[in-house]
Scaffold this active site. Structure first.
Site, mmCIF file in Angstrom:
data_model
loop_
_atom_site.group_PDB
_atom_site.id
_atom_site.type_symbol
_atom_site.label_atom_id
_atom_site.label_comp_id
_atom_site.label_asym_id
_atom_site.label_seq_id
_atom_site.Cartn_x
_atom_site.Cartn_y
_atom_site.Cartn_z
ATOM 1 N N LYS A 106 0.828 -1.223 0.000
ATOM 2 C CA LYS A 106 0.000 0.000 0.000
ATOM 3 C C LYS A 106 0.853 1.260 0.000
ATOM 4 O O LYS A 106 0.518 2.252 -0.640
ATOM 5 C CB LYS A 106 -0.951 -0.004 1.203
ATOM 6 C CG LYS A 106 -0.229 -0.002 2.563
ATOM 7 C CD LYS A 106 -0.482 -1.221 3.389
ATOM 8 C CE LYS A 106 0.632 -1.421 4.397
ATOM 9 N NZ LYS A 106 0.335 -2.321 5.467
ATOM 10 N N GLU A 130 -5.597 -6.087 -4.060
ATOM 11 C CA GLU A 130 -6.690 -6.270 -3.086
ATOM 12 C C GLU A 130 -6.178 -6.333 -1.651
ATOM 13 O O GLU A 130 -6.824 -5.839 -0.721
ATOM 14 C CB GLU A 130 -7.459 -7.564 -3.428
ATOM 15 C CG GLU A 130 -8.701 -7.787 -2.625
ATOM 16 C CD GLU A 130 -9.757 -6.687 -2.791
ATOM 17 O OE1 GLU A 130 -10.407 -6.636 -3.832
ATOM 18 O OE2 GLU A 130 -9.904 -5.863 -1.853
ATOM 19 N N GLY A 135 -6.607 -5.737 4.161
ATOM 20 C CA GLY A 135 -6.182 -7.146 4.203
ATOM 21 C C GLY A 135 -7.122 -8.048 3.438
ATOM 22 O O GLY A 135 -7.259 -7.937 2.212
ATOM 23 N N GLU A 191 3.499 -2.532 11.643
ATOM 24 C CA GLU A 191 4.502 -2.313 10.596
ATOM 25 C C GLU A 191 5.897 -2.407 11.211
ATOM 26 O O GLU A 191 6.060 -2.262 12.429
ATOM 27 C CB GLU A 191 4.335 -0.915 9.985
ATOM 28 C CG GLU A 191 3.017 -0.683 9.283
ATOM 29 C CD GLU A 191 2.814 -1.588 8.086
ATOM 30 O OE1 GLU A 191 3.646 -1.611 7.183
ATOM 31 O OE2 GLU A 191 1.799 -2.316 8.064
ATOM 32 N N LYS A 206 -3.855 3.801 2.960
ATOM 33 C CA LYS A 206 -5.063 3.050 2.586
ATOM 34 C C LYS A 206 -6.194 3.999 2.186
ATOM 35 O O LYS A 206 -6.949 3.716 1.245
ATOM 36 C CB LYS A 206 -5.473 2.135 3.743
ATOM 37 C CG LYS A 206 -4.418 1.044 3.998
ATOM 38 C CD LYS A 206 -4.617 0.373 5.342
ATOM 39 C CE LYS A 206 -3.564 -0.715 5.572
ATOM 40 N NZ LYS A 206 -3.558 -1.202 6.963
ATOM 41 N N GLY A 303 -2.343 -10.422 8.640
ATOM 42 C CA GLY A 303 -2.198 -11.823 9.042
ATOM 43 C C GLY A 303 -1.944 -12.738 7.862
ATOM 44 O O GLY A 303 -2.307 -12.418 6.721
HETATM 45 N N1 HSE Z 1 0.254 -2.673 10.111
HETATM 46 C C1 HSE Z 1 -0.980 -2.880 9.426
HETATM 47 C C2 HSE Z 1 -2.096 -2.853 10.459
HETATM 48 C C3 HSE Z 1 -0.939 -4.186 8.702
HETATM 49 O O1 HSE Z 1 -1.817 -2.844 11.670
HETATM 50 O O2 HSE Z 1 -3.256 -2.804 10.075
HETATM 51 C C4 HSE Z 1 -1.863 -4.300 7.545
HETATM 52 O O3 HSE Z 1 -1.756 -3.299 6.609
#
Ligand code: HSE
Length: 438
Positions: A106, A130, A135, A191, A206, A303
């Site tokens: 992203k 996607e 996710g 992250e 996002k 995940g």
């Molecule tokens: N670090 C991101 C989160 C992972 O906590 O949502 C998925 O993009």
């Protein structure tokens, strides 16, 4: 049954392993649905020695990206290395060799999307992404296809699992911020640099992608107002409860007449709203389309297997196009590239919403009248006031909520209030979303 479609995977970490596992476990089912077999021909990673939880033939592992790029049999590449420069050059090189791309990156698409989508058009290849927003939740497909007939009036999203986990644990278990951040990191959904999660940067990536698909706009994510959750403390969470709210890190997009209001910040929302009940590390998206009405999507935003599910969706979509001898059946960014133009974002100064303020006041006569006087001169009408709690460092919390007020007025009023000699610390401000969420 049918033909084989060869894949090259770069990045054999958690998600990469999940994709191999899913393609192995559901091989027959996917083959039946697609009418062809998805075969991983090469996996590239810096570490090809550490055992993974899947068994694969040794000879498909390599440390050299050219083993994917120069293999003419490989028609789809999956980029899972993350980050910017290396991932970008891999994707551009793959597209220049007419390979389709699937990525969960992203940050890369939100930052270098223009260049990447332009090359995809030139080379007539697909880019599936996607997994990059929400996710496992089908956000890209929903915006590009399912809601294509709608004017999207608004999007309210919980787009970062780490922040949602932290706020949920602080709310439900009264655990302090630092303790739950550490837990989220241990679970592995934060992250690599957790400031991306807690300061709203990951959410901004996002939201930028969501905006471009919903409205056919080029979005510079630096222009989106962004505030993270690191200043939220247990005291604010408790006051929020008293007013009937929960605090969530919301990404908000509202289609105004000529402009789009887009912002990310901690937000108080009514505790019985469906978004308030999105707990743990879950993500959720609440779209309101003019025809569809309210559409709510909820699921795992990160995940191993949930993300692999979204990647496999893109692989199958691309393979289906290939089998029909086409590419980009659906425009990559929902609108044909020639119809995409620059976004006009509403200035943050002009937004109108309700506010929560926590003033740190010295317990002296006249404090409330001084504060409310300044609010009044800035046209800010108070809805409720609470003063209770223990004195800390000589100050007590005085908490207020407002009726709809303009951000510019609020900022000017707080600047004056914070200069008062009866106010000991910078005022805490949290925006409230109420009626518009319903
Ligand atoms: N670090 C991101 C989160 C992972 O906590 O949502 C998925 O993009």
């Amino acid at each position: 049954m049918g033909k084989d479609i060869y894949l090259g995977l770069i990045g054999f970490g958690t998600i990469g392993t999940g994709i191999v596992k899913l393609l192995q476990e559901n091989e027959d089912l996917i083959q039946k649905r697609l009418g062809a077999r998805l075969v991983i021909k090469k996996i590239v990673d810096l570490d090809i020695e550490t055992p993974r939880i899947v068994s694969i033939r040794k000879d498909i592992l390599s440390t050299d990206t050219n083993d994917i790029l120069n293999d003419p049999d490989i028609s789809i590449v999956i980029e899972l290395i993350g980050g910017y420069e290396h991932a970008k050059s891999f994707i551009l090189n793959a597209m220049r060799k007419k390979k389709h791309v699937v990525t969960a990156n992203k940050a890369l698409l939100a930052t270098y999307g223009e260049e990447i989508f332009t090359v995809a058009e030139e080379e007539e290849v697909n880019i599936g992404f996607e997994a990059s927003v929400g996710g496992t939740i089908p956000i890209i497909k929903t915006l590009r296809e399912s809601l294509v007939g709608n004017n999207i009036k608004s999007v309210f999203g919980i787009m970062n699992g780490t922040s949602n986990y932290i706020l949920s644990k602080m709310t439900d278990e009264k655990k302090p911020f630092d303790v739950v951040l550490k837990e989220a990191q241990d679970f592995g959904f934060a992250e690599a640099d957790p400031t991306y999660d807690i300061e709203g940067i990951d959410t901004a990536h996002k939201l930028a992608l969501t905006l471009s698909l919903a409205y056919g706009k080029r979005v510079n994510m630096e222009d989106i107002y962004m505030e993270g959750i690191s200043a939220i403390n247990l005291q604010d969470i408790e006051f929020a409860k008293e007013f009937g709210y929960k605090i969530k890190l919301l990404a908000i997009a509202i289609h105004r007449d000529k402009v789009i209001e887009a912002r990310i910040h901690p937000t108080m929302i009514p505790f019985d709203h469906i978004l308030a009940n999105v707990g743990g590390n879950y993500n959720a998206f609440h779209f309101i389309g003019d025809a569809s009405g309210s559409v709510f999507l909820h699921g795992q935003g990160a995940g191993m297997m949930p993300t692999a599910s979204a990647v496999v969706c893109d692989l199958v979509d691309t393979a289906r196009d290939m089998m029909k001898g086409i590419s980009r059946r659906v425009p990559l960014r929902s609108f044909p590239e020639k119809n995409i133009d620059d976004i006009q974002l509403m200035s943050m100064d002009d937004i109108v919403t309700n506010y929560y303020f926590r003033f740190s006041a010295y317990d002296r006569p006249g404090v409330l009248s001084k504060i409310s006087g300044i609010l009044g001169t800035h046209n800010i009408s108070i809805a409720a006031v609470i003063q209770k709690g223990r004195k800390q460092d000589g100050v007590v919390p005085v908490v207020m909520t407002t009726h709809p007020s303009r951000e510019r007025n609020v900022q000017e009023a707080l600047k004056e209030i914070d200069k008062l000699d009866v106010v000991g610390r910078k005022t805490m401000l949290i925006r409230i979303e109420d009626e518009r969420l319903q």
